[in-house]
Structure formats: C-alpha cells, structure tokens
Scaffold this active site. Sequence first.
Site, PDB file in Angstrom:
ATOM      1  CD  GLU A  62      -2.838   2.643  -3.539  1.00  0.00           C
ATOM      2  OE1 GLU A  62      -3.456   3.727  -3.482  1.00  0.00           O
ATOM      3  OE2 GLU A  62      -3.175   1.639  -2.890  1.00  0.00           O
ATOM      4  CG  HIS A  63      -0.182   6.219  -0.449  1.00  0.00           C
ATOM      5  ND1 HIS A  63      -0.651   7.270   0.306  1.00  0.00           N
ATOM      6  CD2 HIS A  63      -1.172   5.284  -0.419  1.00  0.00           C
ATOM      7  CE1 HIS A  63      -1.856   6.987   0.782  1.00  0.00           C
ATOM      8  NE2 HIS A  63      -2.182   5.775   0.355  1.00  0.00           N
TER       9      HIS A  63
ATOM     10  CG  HIS B  89      -1.742   1.216   1.385  1.00  0.00           C
ATOM     11  ND1 HIS B  89      -1.453   2.166   2.344  1.00  0.00           N
ATOM     12  CD2 HIS B  89      -2.822   1.676   0.708  1.00  0.00           C
ATOM     13  CE1 HIS B  89      -2.333   3.146   2.266  1.00  0.00           C
ATOM     14  NE2 HIS B  89      -3.175   2.883   1.276  1.00  0.00           N
TER      15      HIS B  89
ATOM     16  CD  GLU C 168      -5.015   5.196   3.599  1.00  0.00           C
ATOM     17  OE1 GLU C 168      -5.767   4.499   2.887  1.00  0.00           O
ATOM     18  OE2 GLU C 168      -3.876   5.566   3.226  1.00  0.00           O
TER      19      GLU C 168
END
Length: 432
Positions: free
Chosen positions: A49-50, A46, A126
Amino acid sequence: MYNIFKLKNGLRVVVEDIDYVNSVSVGLWVENGSRNENKSNNGISHFIEHMLFKGTEKRSSKEIAEAIEDIGGQLNAFTGKEATCYYVKILDSYLELAVEVLSDMLFNSKFAVEDIEKEKGVIIEEINMSEDSPEDVLVDLQCISTWGEDSLSLPILGTTDTIKSFTQKDIKEYVKSYYIPENSVISISGKFDINLIEELINKYFGHWECGNKKITCYSSPKIVNGVLYKIKSIEQLHLSLSFEGIELGDENIYSLLIINNILGGGASSILFQKIREEMGICYSIYSYISTYKNVGLINIYAGLNPNFALEAIKVIKDEIEAYIKTGITEEKLYKAKEQVKGNYILGLESTTSRMFSNGKSVLFLNRVNEPKIVLEKINAVKMENIRTIMAQTFGKGILNATFVGDNVDFDLLTKLSEKDIIAYKNPTKINV
C-alpha cells in the site's frame, strides 16, 4: 441510482450516481490484507500500500500527490485484515483524472530498491508509534488471544523483522499473485455521467491481466480460549473481553447491532451507565462488533485502574447475564432501532463513505446494501430475533481476555477462572 457490472477480465465495478453533489469518490478495492499473509511475510500487504505512492514510470511520489491535491482533491489508502483500498475524492469534473491516477499507481509503480529501503524505516516508525498506543497494542494482542495460529491473528503492520526482510522480488511477486482483477472492485459514488462510466473504466482497467493468480479463500477459525497480557509502563490497565460474533454477510447482523447498541454502544448503554456513571471506576468502556469472512467477534473494551479490574469484569459478566435473562421491552427495541438507523444514515453523508460501503459490500458479498433495504431490515427485527442472537453470542459467555498495563495483577488471570467469570478453566498465562 446503483449499477454493478463486470469487465471481461473479471473486474467488478459498482457505481452510485448522486446528482445533487459536486464531488465524486473513486476507490480501488483489493481483497488482500494481513489475513492473506503468513508469519514470514506478515506486513507485506500494508507495505505494498505504501509503495504504490512512491512513484511510477510517469510520476514521482510528489507528482502523484500533486496531481490530486493541486485541484483540491484527496488521495489516500488503508489496509485491513481482509482488504486494501486506494481512493480519491475529487470534484466531479476531474473524475477521469482520479481513475487515471489510480490506474497509474496500480500498473506502473516502480518499486525501486532505494524507495523500498527508505519505506522500511517509515513503516518501522509506524510500528513504533503503534506500540506507544496501548489501545493499538491491545487490539493486536487480542487478535492473537482470539485466533491463535490462524492468519487472522497477524498484525496489519507486520513486525520489525518481517519489514526488514522484504525484497523487491518479494513485493513484485506478491502483487502479481494477489493484485488481480478477480480479487478486486472499483467503487465510484458521486456525480458523473452514467452513460460514460463503463467506457472510462475499460479505458484504464480493461487491459488488467495477471498470471500466477491466487484467488482469495479464507479459513473458518474458532475462537481460542485464552488469556494474554503485555506489560507496559502506563497508568491504566486496558482490557478486552471477547465473545462469539457472526460472520460478514449474516442477515442477523441487524439484530446484533441493536443488541450491541443497547449493551455498550454509547453513553446511554448499559455498561457505560453502570460502570462509568454509577460505579465511577473507569473513563472509557464500550462494546464493538467485528465481522470477517466465515467468522465474527464481539469485544468489550475498558480502560481503568488495575485495582478495579476484577470487579469491573465481574460486573460486566453480571450485567450481560441480566441483560440476556430479562431481555428488552418493545419500547427499548424501538428506541434502539432508531439509534441504529440514525447512526447508519449519518454514516452515509459523504460520497467517500458511500463509496466505502458499496465497495466493501460488492468485494465480499457481490451485492450492494442499499440504504432503503438496510433500513427495512432494521425495522423488521423482532423480539424473537433479539433473544435468538443474544443466546448465540453473548449467551456463550466471555471466551477470552486480553490485558495491557503495568501493574497487572497476575493472580487476576487465575481468579477469572476460579470465579467462573471466564467461560473456561485453567487459563494459560502468556507474557508476550
């Protein structure tokens, strides 16, 4: 019209020409998610991905966004348990730009140390936001309860500690290992010139070669019998009950979709009508299916007053047993098929949703689930299929339970076993 082809480097490409629209959706799928990780690097998929949005040798982070948004397009991404997808939806006249931007992000991202440190703060926020959502907390807890020490139990976002630990070297080495053409698929749906598409993909992705390759290979975990709960200062108790499911690609999925739709798929379902409408003891209750490579799961979710938890779980158990025992009528089977078909067709009403469906199917199954074939398979489900899959899934009973709330009745966990509501004895109570 569908077409699947493979580049010389092993990259698979699936395209669907839809000539009556004016848009096109392009997705770069990588078979890599939290299931590829371990406790030390949990969350790195993840995080990557950022980072692919943080700037390349050619574009700044802002310029990446502007390249697509300035012409009315959309650029986004998501990471799941088994895959990461970067995608663009754009007017068909800008197809090459969409492909070029995705290739630029993939091959030329800088992974600057300064950007990595900034993004750690973003992702930790997040994680904090997810912690504020009891449903999100329940899903992560349920994965731990169900899959134990297997990597399928790891949260997609990772933990604050693992996020803080990532270095530029960690990220670059991980990308080189897992972001390889053999693990990836380009999916395109919408309006385009079918005669030029292979040349276009070769232009931007044909040179993709990687060393230190790690071809994705997943385990076959068994569902763990356990009960987990997490104390959270909220009014409701959120609960999840887990059942045996079926793995991704199993042709019995169409029978299970029908079974699940009748049991907990909507406002007309058995559980909604009984527990919300008739008994009035909850606001939200539904069941859903999760399919993964080599394994599958069914969950029933409910949010309710803690005082009604034991009663609700007992009623759920009784309703499932009655459902299995009495089965369904031919009329109900017909109606359920129509509902499942309707939901499926409505879910394909955009180029992006069709790109998602095609990309995921080719990534994991090396085939396209054409709508015509899917509808035929749904229509082909017989009563004997329903009975067989009922016995294989819900028929095995509730295998574990997960709770999130403030006023958790700790004795509830023991009562679940003593009253034979959960399909095992002596549950272990763990507060995490």
